[in-house]
Design a protein around this motif. Sequence first.
Motif, PDB file in Angstrom:
ATOM      1  N   VAL A 129      71.848  20.604  80.206  1.00  0.00           N
ATOM      2  CA  VAL A 129      70.784  20.323  79.240  1.00  0.00           C
ATOM      3  C   VAL A 129      70.190  18.941  79.467  1.00  0.00           C
ATOM      4  O   VAL A 129      68.968  18.758  79.419  1.00  0.00           O
ATOM      5  N   MET A 130      71.035  17.958  79.741  1.00  0.00           N
ATOM      6  CA  MET A 130      70.548  16.597  79.985  1.00  0.00           C
ATOM      7  C   MET A 130      69.552  16.555  81.133  1.00  0.00           C
ATOM      8  O   MET A 130      68.540  15.844  81.068  1.00  0.00           O
ATOM      9  N   ASN A 131      69.802  17.318  82.182  1.00  0.00           N
ATOM     10  CA  ASN A 131      69.009  17.198  83.404  1.00  0.00           C
ATOM     11  C   ASN A 131      67.917  18.253  83.565  1.00  0.00           C
ATOM     12  O   ASN A 131      67.252  18.300  84.606  1.00  0.00           O
ATOM     13  N   LEU A 132      67.717  19.069  82.532  1.00  0.00           N
ATOM     14  CA  LEU A 132      66.596  20.005  82.579  1.00  0.00           C
ATOM     15  C   LEU A 132      65.269  19.250  82.596  1.00  0.00           C
ATOM     16  O   LEU A 132      65.142  18.198  81.951  1.00  0.00           O
ATOM     17  N   PRO A 133      64.257  19.760  83.296  1.00  0.00           N
ATOM     18  CA  PRO A 133      62.923  19.160  83.189  1.00  0.00           C
ATOM     19  C   PRO A 133      62.480  19.145  81.726  1.00  0.00           C
ATOM     20  O   PRO A 133      62.768  20.076  80.973  1.00  0.00           O
ATOM     21  N   LEU A 134      61.793  18.092  81.338  1.00  0.00           N
ATOM     22  CA  LEU A 134      61.407  17.922  79.937  1.00  0.00           C
ATOM     23  C   LEU A 134      60.600  19.115  79.423  1.00  0.00           C
ATOM     24  O   LEU A 134      60.817  19.589  78.307  1.00  0.00           O
ATOM     25  N   GLU A 135      59.699  19.622  80.258  1.00  0.00           N
ATOM     26  CA  GLU A 135      58.859  20.735  79.802  1.00  0.00           C
ATOM     27  C   GLU A 135      59.686  21.993  79.532  1.00  0.00           C
ATOM     28  O   GLU A 135      59.400  22.766  78.616  1.00  0.00           O
ATOM     29  N   THR A 136      60.764  22.198  80.314  1.00  0.00           N
ATOM     30  CA  THR A 136      61.652  23.345  80.095  1.00  0.00           C
ATOM     31  C   THR A 136      62.410  23.189  78.790  1.00  0.00           C
ATOM     32  O   THR A 136      62.524  24.129  78.000  1.00  0.00           O
ATOM     33  N   TYR A 137      62.924  21.993  78.555  1.00  0.00           N
ATOM     34  CA  TYR A 137      63.657  21.726  77.322  1.00  0.00           C
ATOM     35  C   TYR A 137      62.754  21.889  76.107  1.00  0.00           C
ATOM     36  O   TYR A 137      63.105  22.568  75.145  1.00  0.00           O
ATOM     37  N   GLN A 138      61.580  21.297  76.159  1.00  0.00           N
ATOM     38  CA  GLN A 138      60.659  21.366  75.020  1.00  0.00           C
ATOM     39  C   GLN A 138      60.187  22.792  74.759  1.00  0.00           C
ATOM     40  O   GLN A 138      60.026  23.206  73.611  1.00  0.00           O
ATOM     41  N   ALA A 139      59.990  23.555  75.819  1.00  0.00           N
ATOM     42  CA  ALA A 139      59.526  24.934  75.664  1.00  0.00           C
ATOM     43  C   ALA A 139      60.534  25.779  74.897  1.00  0.00           C
ATOM     44  O   ALA A 139      60.172  26.728  74.199  1.00  0.00           O
ATOM     45  N   ASN A 140      61.821  25.408  75.003  1.00  0.00           N
ATOM     46  CA  ASN A 140      62.871  26.187  74.348  1.00  0.00           C
ATOM     47  C   ASN A 140      63.349  25.583  73.035  1.00  0.00           C
ATOM     48  O   ASN A 140      64.177  26.179  72.354  1.00  0.00           O
ATOM     49  N   THR A 141      62.845  24.413  72.668  1.00  0.00           N
ATOM     50  CA  THR A 141      63.297  23.790  71.423  1.00  0.00           C
ATOM     51  C   THR A 141      62.178  23.603  70.414  1.00  0.00           C
ATOM     52  O   THR A 141      62.432  23.255  69.267  1.00  0.00           O
ATOM     53  N   GLN A 142      60.930  23.806  70.780  1.00  0.00           N
ATOM     54  CA  GLN A 142      59.836  23.710  69.810  1.00  0.00           C
ATOM     55  C   GLN A 142      59.885  24.922  68.875  1.00  0.00           C
ATOM     56  O   GLN A 142      60.298  26.004  69.303  1.00  0.00           O
TER      57      GLN A 142
END
Length: 321
Positions: free
Chosen positions: A224-237
Motif C-alpha cells: 500500500v505504501m508503494n502504490l502509485p498515488l493515482e491507484t491508491y486514490q482511485a480505490n479510497t475516494q
Amino acid sequence: MSKQRIYIAGHRGMVGSALVRLLEKDPNNEIITRTHAELDLINQQAVNTFFAENKIDQVYLAAAKVGGIHANNTYPAEFIYENLMIENNIIHAAYSNGVKKLLFLGSSCIYPRNVEQPMKEEALLTATLEPTNEPYAIAKIAGIKLCESYNRQYGVDYRSVMPTNLYGPNDNFHPENSHVIPAMMRRFHEAKINGDKEVVVWGTGKPMREFLHVDDMAAASVHVMNLPLETYQANTQPMLSHVNVGTGVDCTIRELAETMKEVVGFEGELVFDETKPDGTPRKLMDVSRLNEMGWIASVSLVEGLSDTYTWYLTSKCEIRY
C-alpha cells in the motif's frame, strides 16, 4: 543511487519487527529505528529534533500503546493520551521536515460496535463505538483523520491501513493480557507439557473471527505504501485515506481451537465452557478495496500458527510453568 531512508516507529512490536524483517531484504532501503530509551515519541521536541536530524524519506507509524479489554478499561486516559501524542508528534514532525510518504497503522476497533459484516471502510463514524475500547479507537480514528487532513491541506501522501486481528512472532503471550491466539497457544502448550487431559476454551466456540499473520500485514503495508498515488486514490475516494487489511476469510473459535490443538500437538480433550461469554458473534473485514489494489493474503491459518508456535518455542520470551 542513494538509499531510501525508512523510519519504522514501533520497530520492537509485532508489526514493526515484521516490517523491519521485510524491508531489510531490499538493499536499497536504509532502516532507521529508535528504542523508547533513545526517543520518547510522546516528547514533541524530541520527535521534532529526530526528524530534523535524520532526513527521513518514508515513515511506517506502527508505534502505539496497546492492550486487551482489561487494560483498555483500566487505563483509558493513558490509551487516548499516549496514542494521540504519538500520532500528533510523528505526523506533524514528518510534514514539517519534508517527509512526503507515511503509512499509519490503525485497528479494526475504529468501526462501530454493531457494524454490518463484513466491515467496509465506509462504515467509519456511522454509529457508536464499543465502549470498552472507545478511547483507543478514537485515538486511531484521529490518526486516520490527521493523515487525511494533512493530505488535503499540504499535498503530502499519508496513507492508513486498518488490520484485522493479527498474530505471529513477537506477539504478547502474557497469561492475562494477551489476545486469543497467543493466549490459546500458551494454554495448549502448557497443557501438553503438563500432561493435562483437557483444555477449556471460553464460550460456545461459535463466534467467528478473522486472523492475519503479521508477515502478511507487513507485506500489505509495504504494498500500500508503494502504490502509485493515482491507484491508491482511485480505490479510497471519496473516503480519502484508509484501507482494510485482512484475509477476507474467518473461522469459528471452535475451528481455531481444533487447528491450534493439532499444531501444538496436544492429545487431550477440547472442552467449551458455555457459561462464559462469547463476545461479538462475528468480526470480518471487507478487503475488496485492497484486493483491487493488487494484494491478497498468502499465509494460511495452519501455516501461520505453525510459524508462530516455532517462534514461541525458540524465542527468549519467558515461559512459566
